[in-house]
Design a protein around this motif. Structure first.
Motif, PDB file in Angstrom:
ATOM      1  N   ASN A  90      42.943  48.571  35.935  1.00 60.64           N
ATOM      2  CA  ASN A  90      43.283  48.152  37.291  1.00 60.64           C
ATOM      3  C   ASN A  90      43.671  49.279  38.239  1.00 60.64           C
ATOM      4  N   HIS A  91      43.514  50.544  37.889  1.00 64.39           N
ATOM      5  CA  HIS A  91      43.816  51.611  38.839  1.00 64.39           C
ATOM      6  C   HIS A  91      42.877  51.509  40.043  1.00 64.39           C
ATOM      7  N   TYR A  92      43.365  51.951  41.190  1.00 66.91           N
ATOM      8  CA  TYR A  92      42.657  51.700  42.446  1.00 66.91           C
ATOM      9  C   TYR A  92      41.276  52.357  42.512  1.00 66.91           C
ATOM     10  N   ASP A  93      41.091  53.451  41.785  1.00 61.33           N
ATOM     11  CA  ASP A  93      39.773  54.094  41.810  1.00 61.33           C
ATOM     12  C   ASP A  93      38.783  53.433  40.861  1.00 61.33           C
ATOM     13  N   HIS A  94      39.213  52.350  40.209  1.00 59.56           N
ATOM     14  CA  HIS A  94      38.330  51.599  39.315  1.00 59.56           C
ATOM     15  C   HIS A  94      38.274  50.110  39.654  1.00 59.56           C
ATOM     16  N   LEU A  95      39.295  49.612  40.302  1.00 57.53           N
ATOM     17  CA  LEU A  95      39.349  48.211  40.715  1.00 57.53           C
ATOM     18  C   LEU A  95      39.574  48.199  42.225  1.00 57.53           C
ATOM     19  N   ASP A  96      38.502  47.963  42.977  1.00 52.99           N
ATOM     20  CA  ASP A  96      38.524  48.098  44.436  1.00 52.99           C
ATOM     21  C   ASP A  96      38.312  46.731  45.079  1.00 52.99           C
ATOM     22  N   ALA A  97      39.379  46.182  45.650  1.00 52.83           N
ATOM     23  CA  ALA A  97      39.312  44.834  46.221  1.00 52.83           C
ATOM     24  C   ALA A  97      38.282  44.714  47.343  1.00 52.83           C
ATOM     25  N   PRO A  98      38.201  45.670  48.285  1.00 51.39           N
ATOM     26  CA  PRO A  98      37.194  45.513  49.348  1.00 51.39           C
ATOM     27  C   PRO A  98      35.762  45.438  48.827  1.00 51.39           C
ATOM     28  N   THR A  99      35.450  46.195  47.779  1.00 50.88           N
ATOM     29  CA  THR A  99      34.101  46.119  47.211  1.00 50.88           C
ATOM     30  C   THR A  99      33.871  44.762  46.553  1.00 50.88           C
ATOM     31  N   LEU A 100      34.837  44.301  45.791  1.00 50.08           N
ATOM     32  CA  LEU A 100      34.654  43.046  45.070  1.00 50.08           C
ATOM     33  C   LEU A 100      34.556  41.855  46.015  1.00 50.08           C
ATOM     34  N   ARG A 101      35.143  41.966  47.197  1.00 48.80           N
ATOM     35  CA  ARG A 101      35.022  40.885  48.177  1.00 48.80           C
ATOM     36  C   ARG A 101      33.576  40.691  48.634  1.00 48.80           C
ATOM     37  N   ARG A 102      32.723  41.688  48.438  1.00 47.74           N
ATOM     38  CA  ARG A 102      31.326  41.566  48.834  1.00 47.74           C
ATOM     39  C   ARG A 102      30.508  40.702  47.879  1.00 47.74           C
ATOM     40  N   LEU A 103      31.056  40.431  46.705  1.00 48.43           N
ATOM     41  CA  LEU A 103      30.304  39.711  45.677  1.00 48.43           C
ATOM     42  C   LEU A 103      30.457  38.201  45.834  1.00 48.43           C
ATOM     43  N   PRO A 104      29.423  37.442  45.489  1.00 46.58           N
ATOM     44  CA  PRO A 104      29.605  35.995  45.385  1.00 46.58           C
ATOM     45  C   PRO A 104      30.681  35.676  44.355  1.00 46.58           C
ATOM     46  N   ARG A 105      31.512  34.701  44.641  1.00 46.91           N
ATOM     47  CA  ARG A 105      32.627  34.401  43.736  1.00 46.91           C
ATOM     48  C   ARG A 105      32.164  33.821  42.407  1.00 46.91           C
ATOM     49  N   ARG A 106      30.914  33.422  42.314  1.00 49.40           N
ATOM     50  CA  ARG A 106      30.392  32.910  41.039  1.00 49.40           C
ATOM     51  C   ARG A 106      29.902  34.033  40.129  1.00 49.40           C
ATOM     52  N   THR A 107      29.926  35.295  40.587  1.00 46.78           N
ATOM     53  CA  THR A 107      29.459  36.414  39.771  1.00 46.78           C
ATOM     54  C   THR A 107      30.274  36.512  38.482  1.00 46.78           C
ATOM     55  N   PRO A 108      29.653  36.544  37.311  1.00 44.42           N
ATOM     56  CA  PRO A 108      30.419  36.736  36.073  1.00 44.42           C
ATOM     57  C   PRO A 108      31.122  38.096  36.071  1.00 44.42           C
ATOM     58  N   VAL A 109      32.402  38.078  35.766  1.00 40.42           N
ATOM     59  CA  VAL A 109      33.221  39.287  35.740  1.00 40.42           C
ATOM     60  C   VAL A 109      33.855  39.392  34.355  1.00 40.42           C
ATOM     61  N   PHE A 110      33.773  40.587  33.759  1.00 40.20           N
ATOM     62  CA  PHE A 110      34.364  40.847  32.449  1.00 40.20           C
ATOM     63  C   PHE A 110      35.495  41.850  32.642  1.00 40.20           C
ATOM     64  N   VAL A 111      36.697  41.472  32.201  1.00 39.57           N
ATOM     65  CA  VAL A 111      37.882  42.266  32.510  1.00 39.57           C
ATOM     66  C   VAL A 111      38.772  42.389  31.276  1.00 39.57           C
ATOM     67  N   PRO A 112      39.682  43.399  31.279  1.00 37.53           N
ATOM     68  CA  PRO A 112      40.634  43.525  30.164  1.00 37.53           C
ATOM     69  C   PRO A 112      41.627  42.371  30.135  1.00 37.53           C
ATOM     70  N   ALA A 113      42.175  42.154  28.961  1.00 37.63           N
ATOM     71  CA  ALA A 113      43.204  41.130  28.785  1.00 37.63           C
ATOM     72  C   ALA A 113      44.319  41.313  29.808  1.00 37.63           C
ATOM     73  N   GLY A 114      44.716  40.226  30.419  1.00 36.65           N
ATOM     74  CA  GLY A 114      45.812  40.240  31.380  1.00 36.65           C
ATOM     75  C   GLY A 114      45.399  40.461  32.815  1.00 36.65           C
ATOM     76  N   LEU A 115      44.127  40.829  33.058  1.00 37.09           N
ATOM     77  CA  LEU A 115      43.680  41.118  34.421  1.00 37.09           C
ATOM     78  C   LEU A 115      42.981  39.918  35.066  1.00 37.09           C
ATOM     79  N   GLY A 116      42.769  38.866  34.305  1.00 34.68           N
ATOM     80  CA  GLY A 116      42.047  37.726  34.837  1.00 34.68           C
ATOM     81  C   GLY A 116      42.740  37.080  36.024  1.00 34.68           C
ATOM     82  N   ARG A 117      44.054  37.017  36.005  1.00 32.75           N
ATOM     83  CA  ARG A 117      44.759  36.343  37.099  1.00 32.75           C
ATOM     84  C   ARG A 117      44.500  37.025  38.438  1.00 32.75           C
ATOM     85  N   TRP A 118      44.284  38.355  38.437  1.00 34.97           N
ATOM     86  CA  TRP A 118      43.980  39.069  39.678  1.00 34.97           C
ATOM     87  C   TRP A 118      42.689  38.512  40.283  1.00 34.97           C
TER      88      TRP A 118
END
Length: 356
Positions: free
Chosen positions: A161-189
């Protein structure tokens, strides 16, 4: 770096295969066996995790003494001479290669952001298309792939989740149905941002998407995004395995250590390792969490990877080494190791390579 055994987690023993046993000290003992891969987890599964993952750290986080030393003698940016080569940083954007379901291709968008084409899927790793991230000067090379030039994105993987790897403005460009694979505990974000197919995985767990297996593997790193969430989510890398067995390993952000050989044992035949080589100076401060170029080359060998593509350099100025130094050092280390030059894919930002 302190090495520790793989900790337990709240999942069941059937869900979490045991880690590799310790190597035998006698010639007559049988060789250690490699645990089979875990059964794929369901996509979008909601799970309960520990409150924090401090027990997964392979080195202590910096304390007051280290911060005091850093304030006294640490440098966070290169000097003027180290920044003078910014205009020479390799930047060669081009069209994405045409692929089919049997083709593996990678395109470096910059930093840890790759467009990975595998098994007919287009996967983005740690996508950061923003010009600037929190706490860091603006990027020194443009994004290598215009957002509008991307094919439909089939999946996104996040290393931590460091900012140079998890970038909210970029992810906002994706359709919300896009499958996302994340580390344990990061799903709530991601759930808070209304993503509907979020798969959280623990180390050594995997899931499948359209026949491509996506596994989460350990790294020597940590996580933190706010003042109160240190190590509240896990960190790691990803292994992609195509239906025909071709494999790509994306390391995310990691220091050097024992996990590489274990990953190579559990996922043999890695065709390409995407490994970080930058943000390593001062060494005493960053050794435990960032590989330097020589360590990255050693990591590729520990993994048994056939090829290596460097990343995590030449995009954001995160530490004190000269901006071109990671490239010159990784080339020298590769040559010193006696490895075939054609197997070092030291791509310019924006360039692509197809796995033959």
């Amino acid at each position: 770096m302190t090495q520790q055994s793989e900790p337990t987690t709240p999942t069941t023993p059937a869900d979490r295969p045991a880690d590799l046993p310790a190597a035998s000290s006698t010639l007559t003992s049988p060789a250690p066996s490699v645990p089979p891969l875990a059964e794929p987890r369901p996509l979008g599964e909601r799970r309960v995790w520990p409150r924090a993952f401090h027990d997964r750290l392979t080195a202590p986080l910096p304390g007051l003494k280290a911060f005091t030393r850093f304030a006294r003698e640490g440098a966070v940016r290169p000097d003027k001479e180290g920044l003078a080569d910014i205009p020479l940083l390799p930047y060669e954007p081009g069209p994405l290669p045409r692929v089919d379901a049997r083709t593996v291709a990678v395109t470096w968008a910059g930093h840890a952001s790759w467009v990975v084409r595998i098994g007919g899927l287009t996967v983005l790793t740690d996508p950061v298309w923003s010009r600037r991230i929190i706490g860091t000067p603006a990027r020194i090379t443009p994004v290598g792939v215009p957002w509008e030039a991307l094919p439909p994105v089939d999946a996104v993987v996040i290393s931590h989740n460091h900012y140079d790897h998890l970038d909210a403005p970029t992810l906002r460009r994706l359709p919300r149905r896009t499958p996302v694979f994340v580390p344990a505990g990061l799903g709530r974000w991601f759930h808070r941002r209304r993503f509907t197919c979020v798969t959280e995985l623990d180390w050594w767990e995997g899931a499948e998407l359209s026949g491509v297996r996506i596994d989460f593997v350990p790294a020597h790193h940590w996580s933190k995004r706010t003042l109160t969430d240190t190590c509240r989510s896990l960190w790691g890398g990803w292994v992609f395995t195509a239906p025909d067995g071709q494999r790509v390993y994306f390391a995310g952000d990691t220091g050097y250590g024992h996990w590489f050989s274990r990953i190579g044992s559990r996922y043999p035949g890695i065709d390409l390792a995407l490994l970080p080589i930058g943000a390593y100076d001062p060494r005493w401060w960053l050794r435990d969490v960032h590989c330097d170029p020589e360590e990255a080359v050693q990591a590729a060998q520990d993994l048994g990877a056939r090829r290596m593509a460097p990343m995590h350099w030449g995009t954001f100025v995160l530490s004190a080494e000269p901006v071109l130094e990671p490239l010159t050092r990784v080339r020298a280390a590769w040559e010193k190791a006696g490895l075939p030059r054609e197997d070092l894919w030291d791509l310019p930002v924006g360039a692509s390579r197809v796995l033959e």
